[in-house]
Motif scaffolding. Structure first.
Motif, PDB file in Angstrom:
ATOM      1  N   CYS A  49     -13.105  16.865  33.777  1.00 37.28           N
ATOM      2  CA  CYS A  49     -12.099  16.920  32.907  1.00 37.28           C
ATOM      3  C   CYS A  49     -12.658  15.991  31.588  1.00 37.28           C
ATOM      4  O   CYS A  49     -12.423  14.579  31.266  1.00 37.28           O
ATOM      5  CB  CYS A  49     -10.332  16.619  32.297  1.00 37.28           C
ATOM      6  N   SER A  50     -13.193  15.764  30.684  1.00 38.50           N
ATOM      7  CA  SER A  50     -14.036  15.424  30.370  1.00 38.50           C
ATOM      8  C   SER A  50     -13.069  14.559  29.096  1.00 38.50           C
ATOM      9  O   SER A  50     -13.202  13.337  28.448  1.00 38.50           O
ATOM     10  CB  SER A  50     -15.126  15.909  28.948  1.00 38.50           C
ATOM     11  N   ALA A  51     -12.020  14.965  28.398  1.00 40.91           N
ATOM     12  CA  ALA A  51     -11.434  14.596  27.419  1.00 40.91           C
ATOM     13  C   ALA A  51     -10.358  12.857  28.779  1.00 40.91           C
ATOM     14  O   ALA A  51     -10.151  12.036  28.588  1.00 40.91           O
ATOM     15  CB  ALA A  51     -10.123  15.647  26.905  1.00 40.91           C
ATOM     16  N   CYS A  52     -10.347  13.531  29.256  1.00 42.08           N
ATOM     17  CA  CYS A  52      -9.324  13.063  30.175  1.00 42.08           C
ATOM     18  C   CYS A  52      -9.864  11.595  30.957  1.00 42.08           C
ATOM     19  O   CYS A  52      -9.855  10.199  31.037  1.00 42.08           O
ATOM     20  CB  CYS A  52      -8.908  13.276  31.380  1.00 42.08           C
ATOM     21  N   VAL A  53     -11.563  11.488  31.450  1.00 40.49           N
ATOM     22  CA  VAL A  53     -12.716  10.463  31.600  1.00 40.49           C
ATOM     23  C   VAL A  53     -12.980   9.807  30.541  1.00 40.49           C
ATOM     24  O   VAL A  53     -12.983   8.548  30.257  1.00 40.49           O
ATOM     25  CB  VAL A  53     -14.230  11.596  31.762  1.00 40.49           C
ATOM     26  N   TYR A  54     -12.994  10.483  29.060  1.00 38.67           N
ATOM     27  CA  TYR A  54     -13.207   9.712  28.622  1.00 38.67           C
ATOM     28  C   TYR A  54     -12.214   8.508  27.831  1.00 38.67           C
ATOM     29  O   TYR A  54     -12.086   7.246  27.823  1.00 38.67           O
ATOM     30  CB  TYR A  54     -13.210  10.085  27.017  1.00 38.67           C
ATOM     31  N   GLY A  55     -10.570   9.094  28.138  1.00 38.25           N
ATOM     32  CA  GLY A  55      -9.418   8.137  27.432  1.00 38.25           C
ATOM     33  C   GLY A  55      -9.065   7.377  28.584  1.00 38.25           C
ATOM     34  O   GLY A  55      -8.494   6.497  28.596  1.00 38.25           O
ATOM     35  N   HIS A  56      -9.625   8.234  29.988  1.00 40.58           N
ATOM     36  CA  HIS A  56      -9.549   6.175  31.110  1.00 40.58           C
ATOM     37  C   HIS A  56     -10.216   5.275  30.804  1.00 40.58           C
ATOM     38  O   HIS A  56      -9.988   4.213  30.990  1.00 40.58           O
ATOM     39  CB  HIS A  56      -9.300   7.128  32.767  1.00 40.58           C
ATOM     40  N   VAL A  57     -11.450   5.890  30.351  1.00 36.09           N
ATOM     41  CA  VAL A  57     -12.690   5.034  29.748  1.00 36.09           C
ATOM     42  C   VAL A  57     -12.558   3.203  29.153  1.00 36.09           C
ATOM     43  O   VAL A  57     -12.737   2.753  29.333  1.00 36.09           O
ATOM     44  CB  VAL A  57     -14.325   4.861  29.863  1.00 36.09           C
ATOM     45  N   HIS A  58     -11.412   4.552  27.960  1.00 33.07           N
ATOM     46  CA  HIS A  58     -10.968   3.549  27.043  1.00 33.07           C
ATOM     47  C   HIS A  58      -9.954   3.468  27.359  1.00 33.07           C
ATOM     48  O   HIS A  58     -10.080   1.816  27.493  1.00 33.07           O
ATOM     49  CB  HIS A  58     -10.360   5.073  26.110  1.00 33.07           C
ATOM     50  N   GLY A  59      -9.017   3.030  28.065  1.00 36.32           N
ATOM     51  CA  GLY A  59      -8.030   2.463  28.793  1.00 36.32           C
ATOM     52  C   GLY A  59      -8.687   1.837  29.563  1.00 36.32           C
ATOM     53  O   GLY A  59      -7.901  -0.134  29.382  1.00 36.32           O
ATOM     54  N   LEU A  60      -9.420   1.250  30.395  1.00 34.67           N
ATOM     55  CA  LEU A  60      -9.639   0.628  31.716  1.00 34.67           C
ATOM     56  C   LEU A  60     -10.515  -0.802  30.307  1.00 34.67           C
ATOM     57  O   LEU A  60      -9.999  -1.956  30.526  1.00 34.67           O
ATOM     58  CB  LEU A  60     -10.893   1.043  32.140  1.00 34.67           C
ATOM     59  N   THR A  61     -11.426  -0.025  29.473  1.00 31.86           N
ATOM     60  CA  THR A  61     -11.836  -1.479  28.635  1.00 31.86           C
ATOM     61  C   THR A  61     -11.010  -1.641  28.001  1.00 31.86           C
ATOM     62  O   THR A  61     -10.607  -3.270  28.089  1.00 31.86           O
ATOM     63  CB  THR A  61     -12.561  -0.080  27.771  1.00 31.86           C
ATOM     64  N   LYS A  62      -9.849  -1.352  27.660  1.00 31.35           N
ATOM     65  CA  LYS A  62      -8.792  -1.803  27.047  1.00 31.35           C
ATOM     66  C   LYS A  62      -8.389  -2.992  27.551  1.00 31.35           C
ATOM     67  O   LYS A  62      -7.820  -4.023  27.471  1.00 31.35           O
ATOM     68  CB  LYS A  62      -8.253  -0.853  26.461  1.00 31.35           C
ATOM     69  N   GLU A  63      -8.359  -2.556  28.667  1.00 38.16           N
ATOM     70  CA  GLU A  63      -7.276  -3.387  29.727  1.00 38.16           C
ATOM     71  C   GLU A  63      -9.124  -4.672  30.472  1.00 38.16           C
ATOM     72  O   GLU A  63      -8.562  -5.568  31.159  1.00 38.16           O
ATOM     73  CB  GLU A  63      -6.861  -2.342  31.060  1.00 38.16           C
ATOM     74  N   GLY A  64     -10.049  -4.783  29.847  1.00 36.91           N
ATOM     75  CA  GLY A  64     -10.789  -5.805  29.908  1.00 36.91           C
ATOM     76  C   GLY A  64     -11.524  -5.570  31.367  1.00 36.91           C
ATOM     77  O   GLY A  64     -12.096  -6.399  31.929  1.00 36.91           O
ATOM     78  N   GLU A  65     -11.842  -4.483  31.493  1.00 41.13           N
ATOM     79  CA  GLU A  65     -12.575  -3.519  32.449  1.00 41.13           C
ATOM     80  C   GLU A  65     -14.108  -3.927  32.550  1.00 41.13           C
ATOM     81  O   GLU A  65     -14.437  -3.523  31.628  1.00 41.13           O
ATOM     82  CB  GLU A  65     -11.993  -2.181  33.444  1.00 41.13           C
ATOM     83  N   THR A  66     -14.940  -4.612  33.651  1.00 37.14           N
ATOM     84  CA  THR A  66     -16.573  -4.543  33.324  1.00 37.14           C
ATOM     85  C   THR A  66     -16.619  -3.540  33.456  1.00 37.14           C
ATOM     86  O   THR A  66     -16.386  -2.230  34.194  1.00 37.14           O
ATOM     87  CB  THR A  66     -16.767  -5.335  34.680  1.00 37.14           C
ATOM     88  N   PRO A  67     -17.910  -3.245  32.718  1.00 31.89           N
ATOM     89  CA  PRO A  67     -18.859  -1.772  32.143  1.00 31.89           C
ATOM     90  C   PRO A  67     -19.193  -1.472  34.091  1.00 31.89           C
ATOM     91  O   PRO A  67     -18.698  -0.548  34.192  1.00 31.89           O
ATOM     92  CB  PRO A  67     -19.799  -2.123  31.010  1.00 31.89           C
ATOM     93  N   GLU A  68     -19.817  -2.047  34.212  1.00 35.36           N
ATOM     94  CA  GLU A  68     -20.508  -2.177  35.781  1.00 35.36           C
ATOM     95  C   GLU A  68     -19.095  -1.124  36.972  1.00 35.36           C
ATOM     96  O   GLU A  68     -19.129   0.001  37.821  1.00 35.36           O
ATOM     97  CB  GLU A  68     -20.057  -3.343  37.130  1.00 35.36           C
ATOM     98  N   ARG A  69     -17.753  -1.797  36.714  1.00 33.79           N
ATOM     99  CA  ARG A  69     -16.774  -0.801  37.148  1.00 33.79           C
ATOM    100  C   ARG A  69     -16.700   0.156  36.959  1.00 33.79           C
ATOM    101  O   ARG A  69     -16.684   1.520  38.063  1.00 33.79           O
ATOM    102  CB  ARG A  69     -15.387  -1.952  37.694  1.00 33.79           C
ATOM    103  N   ILE A  70     -16.281   0.503  35.864  1.00 33.31           N
ATOM    104  CA  ILE A  70     -15.941   2.045  35.558  1.00 33.31           C
ATOM    105  C   ILE A  70     -17.110   2.608  35.704  1.00 33.31           C
ATOM    106  O   ILE A  70     -17.021   3.816  36.180  1.00 33.31           O
ATOM    107  CB  ILE A  70     -15.853   1.807  33.612  1.00 33.31           C
TER     108      ILE A  70
END
Length: 153
Positions: A49-70
């Motif tokens: 689900c590309s829409a959800c992958v995009y949305g959850h990557v955005h959510g993780l980034t907003k939460e301060g998650e590192t690019p490596e973990r994402i």
């Protein structure tokens, strides 16, 4: 690509209300936003689900998650970036999301034992509802061809 129709959740006002209730219930479970986003990202990757992958990557980034973990969520078993509890949650996510692919018990006792060691009953409930709701949205979005680029915050 353009969506075939508006998201079904928005077409039925009672659905939005019910989803809001589920989201509030999940929040009562006491798991971090970051963990919810990690498991939702993994389920969405499995379901394509590309829409959800995009949305959850955005959510993780907003939460301060590192690019490596994402970037490593899709290969979490081989990546050194995740805690034991996160690995347990990600494994649970895969097992629950891939029910139709399994010829064995969906959640083996060994995994369930690790889940109950890592999380209390409310947290487990929140994880299972997060996984289930994500799978529902993956299927809705794939059906209507919801394009990537949408966020839900």
């Amino acid at each position: 690509m353009q969506a075939r129709m508006q998201n079904p959740a928005y077409a039925l006002p009672s659905a939005v209300k019910g989803i809001g209730g589920l989201v509030r219930a999940i929040e009562e479970g006491g798991i971090s936003k970051q963990l919810k986003e990690l498991v939702a990202l993994r389920a969405s990757q499995i379901n394509g689900c590309s829409a959800c992958v995009y949305g959850h990557v955005h959510g993780l980034t907003k939460e301060g998650e590192t690019p490596e973990r994402i970037a490593a969520v899709a290969a979490w078993r081989e990546a050194p970036f995740f805690t034991d509890d996160e690995r347990t949650a990600l494994e649970l996510t895969e097992r629950v999301t891939r029910l139709a692919d399994l010829s064995e018990e969906p959640v083996p006792d060994e995994l369930w034992d690790r889940v109950t060691d890592a999380f209390d009953e409310k947290q487990i409930s929140a994880l299972l509802f997060t996984i289930g709701m994500t799978n529902m949205f993956n299927r809705l979005n794939a059906s209507v061809r919801e394009p990537a680029g949408t966020t839900w915050d």
